[in-house]
Design an enzyme around this catalytic site. Structure first.
Site, short mmCIF file in Angstrom:
data_model
loop_
_atom_site.label_atom_id
_atom_site.label_comp_id
_atom_site.label_asym_id
_atom_site.label_seq_id
_atom_site.Cartn_x
_atom_site.Cartn_y
_atom_site.Cartn_z
CB THR A 100 -0.91 0.00 1.24
OG1 THR A 100 -0.09 -0.18 2.39
CG2 THR A 100 -1.94 -1.11 1.16
CE LYS A 129 10.12 4.41 0.99
NZ LYS A 129 9.91 3.62 -0.21
CB VAL A 156 16.61 0.81 1.65
CG1 VAL A 156 17.80 1.73 1.36
CG2 VAL A 156 15.85 1.30 2.87
N GLY A 210 6.80 7.88 -16.21
CA GLY A 210 6.41 7.03 -15.09
C GLY A 210 7.47 6.89 -14.01
CE LYS A 228 13.70 4.54 -0.86
NZ LYS A 228 13.74 5.13 -2.20
N1 LIG Z 1 7.15 1.91 -7.22
C1 LIG Z 1 8.32 1.48 -6.80
O1 LIG Z 1 9.21 1.27 -7.57
C2 LIG Z 1 8.55 1.22 -5.32
C3 LIG Z 1 9.80 0.78 -4.89
C4 LIG Z 1 9.99 0.49 -3.55
C5 LIG Z 1 8.95 0.65 -2.65
N2 LIG Z 1 7.74 1.11 -3.08
C6 LIG Z 1 6.66 1.25 -2.12
O2 LIG Z 1 5.72 0.23 -2.38
C7 LIG Z 1 4.42 0.67 -2.07
C8 LIG Z 1 3.55 0.51 -3.30
O3 LIG Z 1 4.05 1.31 -4.35
P1 LIG Z 1 3.27 1.49 -5.72
O4 LIG Z 1 4.15 2.23 -6.61
O5 LIG Z 1 2.75 0.18 -6.14
O6 LIG Z 1 2.06 2.41 -5.24
P2 LIG Z 1 0.67 2.64 -5.96
O7 LIG Z 1 0.81 2.37 -7.41
O8 LIG Z 1 0.16 3.91 -5.49
O9 LIG Z 1 -0.26 1.47 -5.37
C9 LIG Z 1 -0.77 1.48 -4.08
C10 LIG Z 1 -1.86 0.44 -3.98
O10 LIG Z 1 -2.37 0.41 -2.67
C11 LIG Z 1 -3.80 0.43 -2.71
N3 LIG Z 1 -4.36 0.95 -1.49
C12 LIG Z 1 -4.47 2.22 -1.06
N4 LIG Z 1 -5.12 2.25 0.13
C13 LIG Z 1 -5.43 0.97 0.43
C14 LIG Z 1 -6.11 0.34 1.50
N5 LIG Z 1 -6.59 1.06 2.50
N6 LIG Z 1 -6.25 -1.01 1.50
C15 LIG Z 1 -5.79 -1.74 0.48
N7 LIG Z 1 -5.13 -1.20 -0.55
C16 LIG Z 1 -4.95 0.13 -0.58
C17 LIG Z 1 -4.10 1.29 -3.92
O11 LIG Z 1 -5.43 1.05 -4.31
P3 LIG Z 1 -6.05 1.68 -5.67
O12 LIG Z 1 -5.48 0.87 -6.78
O13 LIG Z 1 -7.51 1.42 -5.48
O14 LIG Z 1 -5.68 3.11 -5.69
C18 LIG Z 1 -3.06 0.74 -4.88
O15 LIG Z 1 -3.54 -0.45 -5.43
C19 LIG Z 1 4.56 2.13 -1.64
O16 LIG Z 1 4.56 2.19 -0.25
C20 LIG Z 1 5.90 2.54 -2.20
O17 LIG Z 1 6.52 3.53 -1.45
C21 LIG Z 1 7.53 1.37 -4.40
#
Ligand SMILES: NC(=O)c1ccc[n+]([C@@H]2O[C@H](COP(=O)([O-])OP(=O)(O)OC[C@H]3O[C@@H](n4cnc5c(N)ncnc54)[C@H](OP(=O)(O)O)[C@@H]3O)[C@@H](O)[C@H]2O)c1
Lengths: 344, 379
Positions: A100, A129, A156, A210, A228
């Site tokens: 999330t 995080k 991280v 993106g 981090k």
């Molecule tokens: N992107 C990267 O490369 C990366 C790398 C390392 C760490 N992260 C971390 O990984 C996590 C996810 O990243 P992301 O890029 O995938 O984010 P994202 O695209 O914004 O996806 C977040 C997901 O969480 C869902 N969500 C929000 N509130 C929720 C709830 N109350 N219950 C259940 N699901 C909920 C959202 O639902 P909806 O689809 O309905 O909006 C969405 O599906 C983040 O914390 C981010 O910091 C990301």
């Protein structure tokens, strides 16, 4: 063949990539290790899809083709609203995967989900995080008291096993960790230097391809890098609070600053620093000589220099990227399965 | 679970994809021709008709064309009456809009490729939906993850080693799910993830590369016409479909401007596995292009003309046409009909003869040659 039930909360960039990677690789994992990774439930902000026996490959691939917030439309498994109690009652997961979004004010929804998972006897893998940054000790104590694991190598340098390596350096006294920990801001700076565009233009491009979110605040204001540092500090056993990290906003950097720096043979970088000896931590805009090793890390690459009382290490790798991050999450899941679930 | 040898590659050209109805027609044909025959087609799709041209204008900053693309794809999506699909297409179009908003004055080839790629990306989503609509299990593949290219934006070449590695990894899961995979033609990405496009006719190139790198025997390139003709039927109504061509003949024809053949598409086939390429329509795949020709199929295959500069030339294409006997026959025809030859070019190792002619006689010669070479008229 041992079945391992996995619940995934959060189905955005990383969630989809994770589901897809599992669908493509689970047969290979089954052949190699004799374990069946069964994804039994997936949730987003609007609903969940639940299948007690685990979704098959085709279903997982179709799931990752859904538009945002549409798991509830995934017939016949989708349901409106997320009731984690119901999910757990029906699926009895071994492992909870938390993907999330990060909320650094409340830690929610990750914090509650993770505690719920631990209290219901599920190991946890998180890429989010915020719960760790705000409640590290509580989460770890809860896990320890129940003999459960919490893994978070995706948080991280998410595309690399950096945290695994760091936590294995148990005999070292880690004095200083310094580096480029945020891919979005590093990409923006690289754009500014290479194409001589201003901050706004570089940000727009990062959003277009993106690399940056629609709301880039967490990256641009240094929250992400500060979080981090905070996680690193916990891993090396010298915890700091995220609020104590001094942060500068990257939006202050102008094209003129970049040109000035370049003229003097320098490069502007957004550097995160954790100095455990002087107990300071910061995320700052710094000018580095062109031949500095960090100055040469461009685009979405991340790099960290770790100085210990015994040695100095340099680590470079992809910071994020959904596919790389999904593999880190998968690796955490597999290491828990191999160490804890099967061993038991 | 499907056998590896059930795989084939099917490219559906943009000229066939005009509206929701035509996506479903293509899906029905894929089902009838391949799926029901127990084959597992890897479907390569182009953008819907006209969309790539619109997107090129979008990349130049035209908001009007962006609206046209949006309208076109939303209207196709709405024909399926699936809220899921409409939302998905809408999401992609929103993304396209964000990208288009970053256009600033100067031309940026990387940005143009990114923008143009949405034509295929959305078309793929529509094709998967169309297949599911006719009860064919189908899944999306992502060309930006699988087809790795160099960084020549607008005319990229495929990195065969990296791409073969990627493709090989997904073959097993594809066979296991037995779901028909659909991938975008014409687009790829560099090692760093920047989106690239493969140049004119790039979808054919995607299709042949996939087939060749995976050692798949048959590639079907589906368009509106039934095959490659012995001459341009607009000029010579009696032109017939050519049944078999060699790669060399096809490439030679492309070199002199033959439509519907993309020379780049033969590179992987020549370098790696030599798949057979079938060109045609859903009615019939009239033309087969293969690596080697049996000796009895040597001889002229098509005639064409090309006006480059002041002096037009006629090209007669076919394996073995450079031999002395055939040359003499051609010259005899010119001699008997009193056409003038301004120049002639032929090498024994090339499957072509070029005859430079007078502009006024160009079409007459073309007709005469076609008549004697392909319509059984005695020279
Ligand atoms: N992107 C990267 O490369 C990366 C790398 C390392 C760490 N992260 C971390 O990984 C996590 C996810 O990243 P992301 O890029 O995938 O984010 P994202 O695209 O914004 O996806 C977040 C997901 O969480 C869902 N969500 C929000 N509130 C929720 C709830 N109350 N219950 C259940 N699901 C909920 C959202 O639902 P909806 O689809 O309905 O909006 C969405 O599906 C983040 O914390 C981010 O910091 C990301």
């Amino acid at each position: 063949m041992r079945n391992v039930n996995v619940v995934v909360m959060g189905f955005g960039n990383v969630g989809r990539a994770f589901v897809k990677v599992v669908s493509l690789k689970r047969k290979m994992i089954a052949e190699k290790y004799g374990i069946n990774i069964n994804i039994v439930a997936v949730g987003d902000s609007k609903g969940v899809a639940i299948k007690k026996e685990g979704f098959d490959e085709y279903e997982l691939l179709k799931m990752s083709e859904l538009p945002r917030s549409s798991l509830h439309m995934f017939a016949p498994y989708g349901r409106q609203e997320v009731d984690i109690k119901e999910v757990y009652r029906e699926t009895e997961p071994h492992i909870h995967v938390e993907l999330t979004p990060a909320n650094y004010l409340t830690g929610e929804p990750g914090y509650s989900n993770i505690l719920f998972a631990l209290r219901n006897n599920a190991h946890v893998v998180t890429a989010n995080k915020a719960p760790l940054v705000l409640h590290y000790s509580e989460i770890m104590n809860e896990a320890r008291s129940r003999g459960l694991s919490v893994r978070f190598r995706a948080t991280v340098m998410g595309g690399t096993p950096f945290l695994e390596m760091l936590s294995s350096m148990k005999s070292h006294d880690i004095e200083r960790v310094e580096g480029i920990l945020n891919a979005t801001t590093n990409y923006i700076l690289t754009e500014m230097h290479e194409n001589l565009v201003d901050f706004e233009q570089a940000l727009k491009k990062a959003q277009a391809i993106g690399v940056a979110e629609a709301d880039p605040t967490l990256d641009i204001e240094g929250f992400d890098a500060a979080a981090k540092l905070c996680i690193i500090s916990h891993v090396i056993g010298k915890p700091i609070n995220m609020n104590s990290v001094y942060r500068e906003s990257l939006s202050k950097v102008t094209l003129k600053d970049v040109l000035d720096a370049v003229r003097q043979g320098q490069v502007i970088k957004y550097v995160a620093l954790l100095d455990t000896q002087n107990k300071v931590a910061s995320v700052k805009i710094v000018r580095l000589p062109k031949d500095n090793i960090l100055a040469q890390v461009g685009g979405v690459l991340n790099a960290v220099r770790v100085k210990t009382d015994a040695t100095e290490l340099f680590f470079v790798g992809k910071g994020g990227g959904r596919i790389e991050t999904a593999h880190s999450v998968f690796d955490d899941v597999l290491s828990i399965v191999l160490e804890k679930v099967i061993g038991k | 679970m499907k056998e590896r040898r059930s795989l084939c590659v099917v490219k559906v050209g943009g000229s066939l994809l005009r509206d929701g109805r035509s996506y479903i027609e293509s899906a029905e044909n894929i089902k009838k021709t391949f799926v029901d025959a127990d084959r597992l087609p890897i479907v390569v799709v182009s953008a819907a008709k006209g969309v790539t041209d619109l997107l090129i204008e979008v990349a130049k900053g035209s908001k009007k064309h962006l609206e046209a693309v949006t309208e076109k794809y939303l209207s196709i999506a709405s024909e399926f009456s699936s809220p899921k699909l409409s939302r998905r297409v809408h999401e992609e179009l929103e993304h396209l809009k964000r990208v288009a908003n970053t256009i600033s004055g100067s031309f940026d080839a990387a940005l143009q490729d990114l923008i143009v790629s949405f034509g295929e990306r959305i078309s793929k989503i529509l094709m998967v939906e169309a297949l599911e609509h006719v009860n064919v299990r189908a899944v999306e593949l992502n060309a930006r993850e699988l087809i790795i290219t160099n960084n020549i934006h607008g005319d990229a070449s495929i990195d065969y080693v990296a791409t073969a590695n990627n493709l090989e990894k997904i073959v097993k899961p594809i066979l296991e799910t037995s779901a028909t995979p659909v991938i975008e033609g014409f687009i790829g990405a560099t090692e760093d993830g920047a989106v690239t496009t493969l140049g004119r006719g790039g979808s054919d190139y995607t299709a042949t590369a996939i087939a060749s790198l995976l050692g798949i025997d048959d590639v079907y390139l589906v368009t509106e016409v039934d095959g490659i003709m012995t001459a341009d039927p607009a000029l010579i109504p009696s032109a017939k479909i050519i049944k078999v061509l060699s790669y060399r003949e096809a490439m030679e024809a492309a070199l002199h401007g033959a439509k519907r053949i993309n020379p780049k598409a033969f590179e992987p086939l020549e370098k790696f596995y030599g798949s057979t390429v079938f060109i045609g329509s859903w009615r019939t795949f009239g033309t087969k292009i293969q690596r080697e020709l049996p000796a009895d199929l040597a001889g002229p295959k098509l005639v064409m003309h090309k006006t480059s500069g002041d002096i037009p030339y006629i090209a007669i294409i076919g394996e073995g046409v450079g031999n002395t006997k055939f040359l003499k026959m051609i010259i005899d025809i010119f001699y008997e009909k009193a056409f003038s030859i301004l120049g002639i070019q032929s090498y024994y190792y090339r499957p072509s003869i070029l005859v430079y002619v007078q502009k006024t006689e160009e079409l007459k010669i073309l007709r005469e040659l076609h008549k004697s070479l392909f319509e059984g008229a005695k020279p």
